[in-house]
Design an enzyme around this catalytic site. Structure first.
Site, PDB file in Angstrom:
ATOM      1  N   SER A  67      40.938  42.024  35.855  1.00 23.54           N
ATOM      2  CA  SER A  67      41.701  43.146  35.383  1.00 23.54           C
ATOM      3  C   SER A  67      42.135  43.040  33.915  1.00 23.54           C
ATOM      4  O   SER A  67      42.487  44.058  33.307  1.00 23.54           O
ATOM      5  CB  SER A  67      42.957  43.305  36.241  1.00 23.54           C
ATOM      6  OG  SER A  67      43.819  42.196  36.071  1.00 23.54           O
ATOM      7  N   LYS A  86      48.828  41.888  27.451  1.00 16.90           N
ATOM      8  CA  LYS A  86      48.386  42.721  28.575  1.00 16.90           C
ATOM      9  C   LYS A  86      49.546  43.607  29.008  1.00 16.90           C
ATOM     10  O   LYS A  86      50.683  43.133  29.103  1.00 16.90           O
ATOM     11  CB  LYS A  86      47.948  41.810  29.732  1.00 16.90           C
ATOM     12  CG  LYS A  86      47.384  42.523  30.942  1.00 16.90           C
ATOM     13  CD  LYS A  86      46.924  41.513  32.010  1.00 16.90           C
ATOM     14  CE  LYS A  86      46.260  42.191  33.196  1.00 16.90           C
ATOM     15  NZ  LYS A  86      45.781  41.228  34.215  1.00 16.90           N
ATOM     16  N   SER A 100      41.297  37.415  37.248  1.00 15.65           N
ATOM     17  CA  SER A 100      41.441  38.430  36.201  1.00 15.65           C
ATOM     18  C   SER A 100      41.516  37.934  34.767  1.00 15.65           C
ATOM     19  O   SER A 100      41.468  38.734  33.841  1.00 15.65           O
ATOM     20  CB  SER A 100      42.672  39.284  36.468  1.00 15.65           C
ATOM     21  OG  SER A 100      42.330  40.290  37.374  1.00 15.65           O
TER      22      SER A 100
HETATM   23  N1  GLN Z   1      39.476  41.206  41.096  1.00 14.91           N
HETATM   24  C1  GLN Z   1      40.554  40.689  41.891  1.00 14.91           C
HETATM   25  C2  GLN Z   1      41.280  41.820  42.562  1.00 14.91           C
HETATM   26  O1  GLN Z   1      40.857  42.907  42.432  1.00 14.91           O
HETATM   27  C3  GLN Z   1      41.475  39.868  41.059  1.00 14.91           C
HETATM   28  C4  GLN Z   1      42.391  40.663  40.221  1.00 14.91           C
HETATM   29  C5  GLN Z   1      43.343  39.793  39.477  1.00 14.91           C
HETATM   30  O2  GLN Z   1      43.119  38.599  39.328  1.00 14.91           O
HETATM   31  N2  GLN Z   1      44.434  40.395  39.044  1.00 14.91           N
HETATM   32  O3  GLN Z   1      42.252  41.642  43.211  1.00 14.91           O
END
Ligand code: GLN
Length: 491
Positions: free
Chosen positions: A159, A80, A183
């Site tokens: 994400s 990532k 995410s």
């Molecule tokens: N969807 C969540 C957010 O927007 C989690 C994102 C994540 O885990 N990096 O913060």
């Protein structure tokens, strides 16, 4: 055995390499070709074929020289683009980091490299990992390889959407993800793969671009529970460079994943997660999961996590608060983009105004607000107190159960563009994953079935702190019962 990347798991590739069925270079080339054919998925921000082929050749040389081989020797993986990689651009999918080439390697990717893994490239993500659909990336959205449906491309979740799409699309054998509020788990659910968020402190955060430091965790994304376990073992371990890294032993996670025995285990089913608005098919797959585990000798027990309904609100105060503080360092002076101005202040404003996308700016605004004098007590401090209550709910539940079973996400993958201008609806995606993150517990998403539209649905298992082994054991049992085949064909 051939080096057809569409057929292999890490465990199988390891055997194939050991048996001399193919070389690491051949295996790597096959994946680089697959990446090239699947460029329209936009799963990668940058491909690193030279790095990959060089490391694969090193692996082959080790093998030829009879050197003791490492756990992931010659295995092609994706990273990532939130992990700093020495000499390879690291963007966090943000314009503001344009041109940033770290001079150091994150601990997790350094460990993977030391284990012999071959990095194929850096995957796309929501900008600074803020999102649930990978649409906030400066480099454009990622397409879910299971799509399209009704003529529209689908999100891979986020994400870690690029990693999920790359694993599901068979462009790599596994990938790293990070999970702050879901995410790793939610994109794993959307793409029909396994995603594991370890206990907070299990994997070092050193060298990972920070979003919300008290929540961020790195973890593996793979096509099987066993592969996730192999990756996890290589990724984690105590790191003195991260003061929140836990000085705990790393058990043999692969062995746990190879023991899908749930007899006598108590599986908690949290009452509060049966929300009225829950889609019928989500409820169905959840009940199916319960039945599978019972059929294998586990006992299911209803438990209560009474503060669940405050979890999203709590998370969306704490995460932006920490983000606003972490992102203060991007000022046009030290990293990446610089947009000049007549004064220093103007340079800050121009750089941050141009460099950050809308979602990141929204979070910085919310975070700055809840931390400001006069509001700190009302929002931030209150949220911290509720966070403690949420953690206590779990601790109490785990006095009588070994693991918790829930759906991973409230829906299957939605279309790119859907929910895009309604942040609150987007945040609701995280309803089942965020409480675990606030409590710092390990959670995994395992593909369990298909929705009416033929799209993957995941089930989440949550365990006691540092009890990833039990989580993996139960996950393997679920995986076996589901008999889910990771399907997307290469385009
Ligand atoms: N969807 C969540 C957010 O927007 C989690 C994102 C994540 O885990 N990096 O913060």
């Amino acid at each position: 055995m051939s080096a057809d990347p569409g057929r292999l798991t890490i465990a199988e590739a390891r055997d194939g390499l050991a048996a001399g069925a193919f070389s690491a270079v051949e295996l790597t080339r096959a994946h680089l070709d697959a990446m090239e054919r699947a460029r329209d998925l936009n799963a990668f921000i940058i491909e690193t074929p030279e790095v990959a082929l060089a490391r694969a050749a090193e692996s082959d040389a080790r093998r030829a020289g009879g050197e003791v081989l490492r756990s992931l020797d010659g295995i092609p993986i994706a990273v990532k683009d939130l992990f700093c990689t020495e000499g390879v651009q690291t963007t966090a999918a943000s314009h503001i980091l344009e041109g940033f080439v770290p001079t150091y390697e994150s601990t997790v990717t350094a460990r993977l490299r030391a284990a012999g893994a071959v990095m194929l490239g850096k995957t796309n993500l929501d900008e600074f990992a803020m999102g649930s659909s990978n649409i906030t990336s400066f480099f454009g959205p990622v397409k879910n390889p299971w799509g399209p449906r009704n003529g529209r491309d689908l999100v891979p979740g986020g994400s870690s959407g690029g990693s999920a799409a790359a694993v599901a699309g068979r462009l790599c054998l596994a990938a790293t993800g990070t999970d702050t509020g879901g995410s790793i788990r939610q994109p794993a659910s959307f793409c029909g793969i396994v995603g594991l968020k370890p206990t907070y402190g299990r994997c070092s955060r050193w060298g990972i671009v920070a979003f919300a430091s008290s929540l961020d965790q790195a973890g593996p994304m793979a096509r099987t529970v066993r592969d996730a376990a192999i990756m996890l073992t290589a990724m984690c371990g105590h790191d003195p460079k991260d003061s929140t890294s836990a000085p705990v032993d790393v058990p043999d996670f692969e062995a746990a994943a190879l023991t899908p025995d749930v007899r006598g285990l108590k599986v908690g089913i949290p009452r509060e997660y049966r929300m009225e608005s829950m889609a019928g098919e989500i409820e169905q797959v959840w009940r199916q999961g319960e039945e599978w585990l019972r059929a294998q000798g586990a006992e299911t027990v209803e438990v209560s996590l009474p503060h669940t309904r405050y979890a999203l609100a709590t998370y969306y105060i704490i995460a932006p608060a920490e983000a606003s503080s972490n992102l203060a360092r991007y000022d046009g002076v030290r990293f990446g983009l610089r947009v000049p101005g007549a004064t220093l202040e103007e340079l800050y404003m121009n750089t941050r105004g141009e460099g950050f996308g809308a979602e990141v700016r929204r979070r910085v605004l919310i975070g700055t607000y809840v931390l400001s004098a006069g509001y700190y007590d009302a929002y931030y401090l209150k949220a911290q107190k509720v966070r403690a209550l949420i953690a206590k709910d779990f601790a109490r539940a785990f006095e009588q159960i070994d693991v918790i079973l829930t759906p991973t996400a409230p829906s299957d993958a939605f279309a790119i563009g859907e929910k895009a201008d309604d942040p609150i609806t987007m945040y609701l995606n995280d309803v089942f994953t965020v409480p675990t993150s606030l409590a710092g517990l390990p959670g995994i998403s395992v593909p369990a079935g298909l929705s009416a539209r033929g799209l993957p649905l995941g089930l989440q298992l949550v365990g006691r702190p540092f009890d990833e082994a039990t989580v993996l054991r139960v996950a393997a049992a679920l995986e076996q019962a589901a008999g889910f085949e990771a399907k997307p064909v290469l385009r």
